[in-house]
Write a protein that holds these residues in place. Structure first.
Motif, mmCIF file in Angstrom:
data_model
loop_
_atom_site.group_PDB
_atom_site.id
_atom_site.type_symbol
_atom_site.label_atom_id
_atom_site.label_comp_id
_atom_site.label_asym_id
_atom_site.label_seq_id
_atom_site.Cartn_x
_atom_site.Cartn_y
_atom_site.Cartn_z
ATOM 1 N N HIS A 70 0.994 -1.227 0.003
ATOM 2 C CA HIS A 70 0.041 0.068 0.133
ATOM 3 C C HIS A 70 0.803 1.429 -0.222
ATOM 4 O O HIS A 70 0.427 2.236 -0.652
ATOM 5 C CB HIS A 70 -0.979 0.074 1.237
ATOM 6 N N GLU A 71 1.911 1.232 0.814
ATOM 7 C CA GLU A 71 2.756 2.311 0.877
ATOM 8 C C GLU A 71 3.441 2.802 -0.555
ATOM 9 O O GLU A 71 3.616 3.514 -0.777
ATOM 10 C CB GLU A 71 3.910 2.108 1.918
ATOM 11 N N ASN A 72 3.915 1.597 -1.197
ATOM 12 C CA ASN A 72 4.396 1.603 -2.288
ATOM 13 C C ASN A 72 3.481 2.462 -3.505
ATOM 14 O O ASN A 72 3.958 3.354 -4.197
ATOM 15 C CB ASN A 72 4.978 0.188 -2.904
ATOM 16 N N ALA A 89 15.384 5.411 -0.795
ATOM 17 C CA ALA A 89 16.116 4.440 0.279
ATOM 18 C C ALA A 89 14.997 3.679 0.969
ATOM 19 O O ALA A 89 15.346 2.440 1.178
ATOM 20 C CB ALA A 89 16.753 5.436 1.343
ATOM 21 N N ILE A 90 13.865 4.198 1.234
ATOM 22 C CA ILE A 90 12.762 3.345 1.825
ATOM 23 C C ILE A 90 12.497 2.437 0.867
ATOM 24 O O ILE A 90 11.807 1.283 1.324
ATOM 25 C CB ILE A 90 11.664 4.487 2.496
ATOM 26 N N ALA A 91 12.207 2.556 -0.509
ATOM 27 C CA ALA A 91 11.808 1.793 -1.492
ATOM 28 C C ALA A 91 12.637 0.411 -1.277
ATOM 29 O O ALA A 91 12.285 -0.730 -1.522
ATOM 30 C CB ALA A 91 11.669 2.036 -2.557
ATOM 31 N N ASP A 93 14.529 -0.362 1.130
ATOM 32 C CA ASP A 93 14.308 -1.239 2.468
ATOM 33 C C ASP A 93 13.093 -2.308 2.176
ATOM 34 O O ASP A 93 13.002 -3.264 2.711
ATOM 35 C CB ASP A 93 13.653 -0.389 3.773
ATOM 36 N N HIS A 94 11.863 -1.782 1.448
ATOM 37 C CA HIS A 94 10.892 -2.567 1.233
ATOM 38 C C HIS A 94 11.217 -3.756 0.284
ATOM 39 O O HIS A 94 10.532 -4.756 0.731
ATOM 40 C CB HIS A 94 9.691 -1.719 0.526
ATOM 41 N N ILE A 95 12.430 -3.664 -0.513
ATOM 42 C CA ILE A 95 12.447 -4.847 -1.279
ATOM 43 C C ILE A 95 13.239 -5.724 -0.399
ATOM 44 O O ILE A 95 12.916 -7.023 -0.467
ATOM 45 C CB ILE A 95 13.693 -4.704 -2.449
ATOM 46 N N LEU A 139 12.934 0.787 13.022
ATOM 47 C CA LEU A 139 13.752 1.996 12.428
ATOM 48 C C LEU A 139 13.199 2.680 11.098
ATOM 49 O O LEU A 139 13.254 3.737 10.956
ATOM 50 C CB LEU A 139 15.400 1.448 12.227
ATOM 51 N N HIS A 140 12.775 1.664 10.273
ATOM 52 C CA HIS A 140 12.208 1.972 8.947
ATOM 53 C C HIS A 140 11.044 3.017 9.153
ATOM 54 O O HIS A 140 10.952 3.809 8.423
ATOM 55 C CB HIS A 140 11.906 0.713 8.198
ATOM 56 N N MET A 141 10.096 2.513 10.013
ATOM 57 C CA MET A 141 8.987 3.204 10.198
ATOM 58 C C MET A 141 9.288 4.723 10.963
ATOM 59 O O MET A 141 8.584 5.577 10.692
ATOM 60 C CB MET A 141 7.870 2.657 11.200
ATOM 61 N N VAL A 143 11.851 6.439 10.011
ATOM 62 C CA VAL A 143 12.399 7.223 8.852
ATOM 63 C C VAL A 143 11.188 7.764 8.167
ATOM 64 O O VAL A 143 11.280 8.924 7.904
ATOM 65 C CB VAL A 143 13.309 6.474 7.914
ATOM 66 N N GLU A 144 10.136 6.895 7.878
ATOM 67 C CA GLU A 144 8.887 7.388 7.118
ATOM 68 C C GLU A 144 8.308 8.350 8.127
ATOM 69 O O GLU A 144 7.783 9.123 7.346
ATOM 70 C CB GLU A 144 8.008 6.318 7.199
ATOM 71 N N GLU A 145 7.973 8.263 9.330
ATOM 72 C CA GLU A 145 7.366 9.250 10.035
ATOM 73 C C GLU A 145 8.232 10.660 10.325
ATOM 74 O O GLU A 145 7.431 11.478 10.517
ATOM 75 C CB GLU A 145 6.977 8.534 11.385
HETATM 76 FE FE LIG Z 1 7.593 1.328 4.811
#
Ligand SMILES: [Fe+2]
Length: 243
Positions: A70-72, A89-91, A93-95, A139-141, A143-145
């Motif tokens: 959903h985020e992608n 960078a976050i994309a 992480d998603h992979i 950590l990932h969340m 960065v998103e927030e």
């Molecule tokens: Fe995410």
């Protein structure tokens, strides 16, 4: 983390910006923490317990997979539209997360089929792997927030952000939506819970709203439920939640 009074006063003085990550990330943190603790205390000699806990691991990672999709589809698309390259960078992480999700999923399923002598080591290995996955996601969340929200807030109005969020939520199948609410509503503050449920009640048919309350209520303490019932103006007595 140090409390910065001046910053807090500035934040309190203005209307908070639309934060599409806050509630769902609280749900993910709660779901991850609960599942990790459940796995740490699983009884590998009890088939029913093992099936329940490994089932929760599978449900968690499936939920994480949908969440990142959903985020992608919605959030990264929005970021890229107005800040090309900013979600890279976050994309990435998603992979990595997608691969880890597939591995955790099959390890959880394989664990149930193992002979008794091999289960303790396998369960502990899965527990450690899940702990690392949870740590990376925490950590990932963050960065998103922080970074992603700062970008979204600089490029979009709150009205636009709400429209993106609403389109994202509208794309989620009902069963997944309910699972999200099950982990979201009990683990937010009473004020946030009342605000979200008031919004849902304004839009959802009465039976759907009652079903949501029934899913959430077992996970609230007595005081939390009483506050919520008072806020919604419904009877706090069991069985009258549809009020
Ligand atoms: Fe995410």
């Amino acid at each position: 983390m140090k409390i910065d009074l001046q910053e807090l006063q500035q934040l309190a003085a203005v209307q908070p910006r639309e934060d599409m990550y806050a509630a769902i990330h609280k749900a993910l943190r709660a779901f991850m923490a609960d599942t990790l603790l459940a796995l740490g205390r699983v009884d590998v000699d009890d088939d029913a317990d093992l099936a329940r806990v490994t089932g929760q691991v599978v449900d968690l990672v499936d939920f994480c997979l949908s969440h990142l999709q959903h985020e992608n589809a919605f959030v990264h698309t929005a970021i890229e539209a107005r800040a090309p390259g900013a979600s890279a960078a976050i994309a990435h992480d998603h992979i990595d997360h997608e691969r880890e999700i597939a591995e955790l999923r099959s390890a959880a399923q394989d664990l149930r089929q193992l002979e008794a002598a091999l289960r303790p080591a396998a369960a502990h290995g899965l527990y450690r792997a899940l702990a690392v996955f949870v740590a990376e996601n925490m950590l990932h969340m963050n960065v998103e927030e922080t970074a992603h929200n700062a970008l979204l807030w600089s490029r979009y109005t709150d009205v636009e952000l709400r429209a993106i969020h609403d389109a994202l939520v509208a794309s989620i199948p009902p069963q997944e939506l309910m699972l999200g609410l099950r982990w979201m509503l009990p683990f937010m503050t009473p004020r946030e819970r009342l605000g979200m449920l008031t919004g849902i009640r304004a839009q959802a048919p009465a039976p759907a709203f009652a079903a949501i309350l029934d899913v959430v209520r077992p996970h609230l303490g007595e005081r939390e439920w009483a506050k919520l019932a008072r806020g919604l103006g419904i009877d706090a007595v069991p069985g009258l939640t549809a009020g």
